[in-house]
Design a protein around this motif. Structure first.
Motif, PDB file in Angstrom:
ATOM      1  N   GLY A   1       1.099  -1.175   0.076  1.00 31.98           N
ATOM      2  CA  GLY A   1       0.314   0.029   0.087  1.00 31.98           C
ATOM      3  C   GLY A   1       1.131   1.250  -0.213  1.00 31.98           C
ATOM      4  N   LEU A   2       1.269   1.178  -0.794  1.00 34.88           N
ATOM      5  CA  LEU A   2       2.216   2.373  -1.201  1.00 34.88           C
ATOM      6  C   LEU A   2       1.723   4.113  -0.771  1.00 34.88           C
ATOM      7  CD1 LEU A   2       5.251   3.406  -1.456  1.00 34.88           C
ATOM      8  CD2 LEU A   2       5.295   3.542  -4.414  1.00 34.88           C
ATOM      9  N   THR A   3       0.275   3.908  -1.336  1.00 31.46           N
ATOM     10  CA  THR A   3      -0.428   5.310  -2.272  1.00 31.46           C
ATOM     11  C   THR A   3      -0.866   4.948  -0.046  1.00 31.46           C
ATOM     12  OG1 THR A   3      -1.312   4.502  -4.198  1.00 31.46           O
ATOM     13  CG2 THR A   3      -1.893   6.055  -2.818  1.00 31.46           C
TER      14      THR A   3
ATOM     15  N   SER B   1      -0.057   8.926   4.382  1.00 37.58           N
ATOM     16  CA  SER B   1      -0.190   8.803   5.812  1.00 37.58           C
ATOM     17  C   SER B   1       0.784   9.811   6.251  1.00 37.58           C
ATOM     18  CB  SER B   1      -0.315   7.875   6.404  1.00 37.58           C
ATOM     19  OG  SER B   1       0.248   7.518   7.790  1.00 37.58           O
ATOM     20  N   ALA B   2       1.777  10.163   5.751  1.00 37.65           N
ATOM     21  CA  ALA B   2       3.580  10.542   6.097  1.00 37.65           C
ATOM     22  C   ALA B   2       2.582  12.564   5.011  1.00 37.65           C
ATOM     23  CB  ALA B   2       4.316  10.318   4.870  1.00 37.65           C
ATOM     24  N   SER B   3       2.101  12.571   4.237  1.00 33.87           N
ATOM     25  CA  SER B   3       1.730  13.789   3.502  1.00 33.87           C
ATOM     26  C   SER B   3       0.741  14.236   4.665  1.00 33.87           C
ATOM     27  CB  SER B   3       1.238  13.971   2.128  1.00 33.87           C
ATOM     28  OG  SER B   3       0.237  12.664   2.103  1.00 33.87           O
ATOM     29  N   THR B   4      -0.703  13.736   5.252  1.00 37.31           N
ATOM     30  CA  THR B   4      -1.350  14.314   6.015  1.00 37.31           C
ATOM     31  C   THR B   4      -1.088  14.400   7.079  1.00 37.31           C
ATOM     32  OG1 THR B   4      -2.350  12.101   6.174  1.00 37.31           O
ATOM     33  CG2 THR B   4      -3.116  13.791   4.305  1.00 37.31           C
TER      34      THR B   4
ATOM     35  N   ASP C   1      -4.821   6.422   8.098  1.00 28.10           N
ATOM     36  CA  ASP C   1      -3.470   5.417   9.287  1.00 28.10           C
ATOM     37  C   ASP C   1      -2.724   4.856   8.311  1.00 28.10           C
ATOM     38  OD1 ASP C   1      -5.706   5.526  11.298  1.00 28.10           O
ATOM     39  OD2 ASP C   1      -6.550   3.648  10.198  1.00 28.10           O
ATOM     40  N   PHE C   2      -1.580   4.711   9.055  1.00 27.78           N
ATOM     41  CA  PHE C   2      -0.832   4.483   7.823  1.00 27.78           C
ATOM     42  C   PHE C   2      -0.548   2.722   7.499  1.00 27.78           C
ATOM     43  CE2 PHE C   2       4.241   2.294   7.559  1.00 27.78           C
ATOM     44  CZ  PHE C   2       4.803   3.331   7.212  1.00 27.78           C
ATOM     45  N   ARG C   3      -1.274   1.673   8.414  1.00 33.96           N
ATOM     46  CA  ARG C   3      -1.505   0.411   8.030  1.00 33.96           C
ATOM     47  C   ARG C   3      -2.355   0.676   7.507  1.00 33.96           C
ATOM     48  NH1 ARG C   3       2.593   0.125  11.379  1.00 33.96           N
ATOM     49  NH2 ARG C   3       4.533  -1.285  10.919  1.00 33.96           N
ATOM     50  N   SER C   4      -3.345  -0.535   6.575  1.00 36.81           N
ATOM     51  CA  SER C   4      -4.743  -1.309   6.160  1.00 36.81           C
ATOM     52  C   SER C   4      -4.439  -2.165   7.327  1.00 36.81           C
ATOM     53  CB  SER C   4      -4.821  -1.658   4.480  1.00 36.81           C
ATOM     54  OG  SER C   4      -3.531  -3.077   4.785  1.00 36.81           O
TER      55      SER C   4
END
Length: 78
Positions: A2-4, A9-12, A17-20
């Motif tokens: 889930g690179l997107t 997550s980093a940009s917001t 959430d970082f993990r699904s």
């Protein structure tokens, strides 16, 4: 995975959430299995120690006590 999602997550700044959910479930399942495996290993070691402690000690015959001979009696001279 889930690179997107990771980039979002980093940009917001963590708003997403970082993990699904699937990743979170898989991760917790792996950690639980690892902990269970470790616990079972410790229990097996403890059972081995208990079995060794519960084993009867080999019979060793104790030496019999023999009382020392009484000192000789002195005869009275008359």
């Amino acid at each position: 995975m889930g690179l997107t999602r990771k980039v979002t997550s980093a940009s917001t700044l963590g708003a997403v959430d970082f993990r699904s959910d699937k990743e979170r479930i898989a991760r917790s399942t792996r950690q639980g299995a690892k902990a269970t495996k470790k616990q079972n290993k410790l229990i097996a070691e403890q059972n081995d120690l208990l079995a060794q402690q519960a084993a009867p000690a080999p019979y060793v015959q104790q030496p019999q006590y023999v009382a020392p001979a009484p000192p000789p009696r002195r005869r009275r001279s008359a």
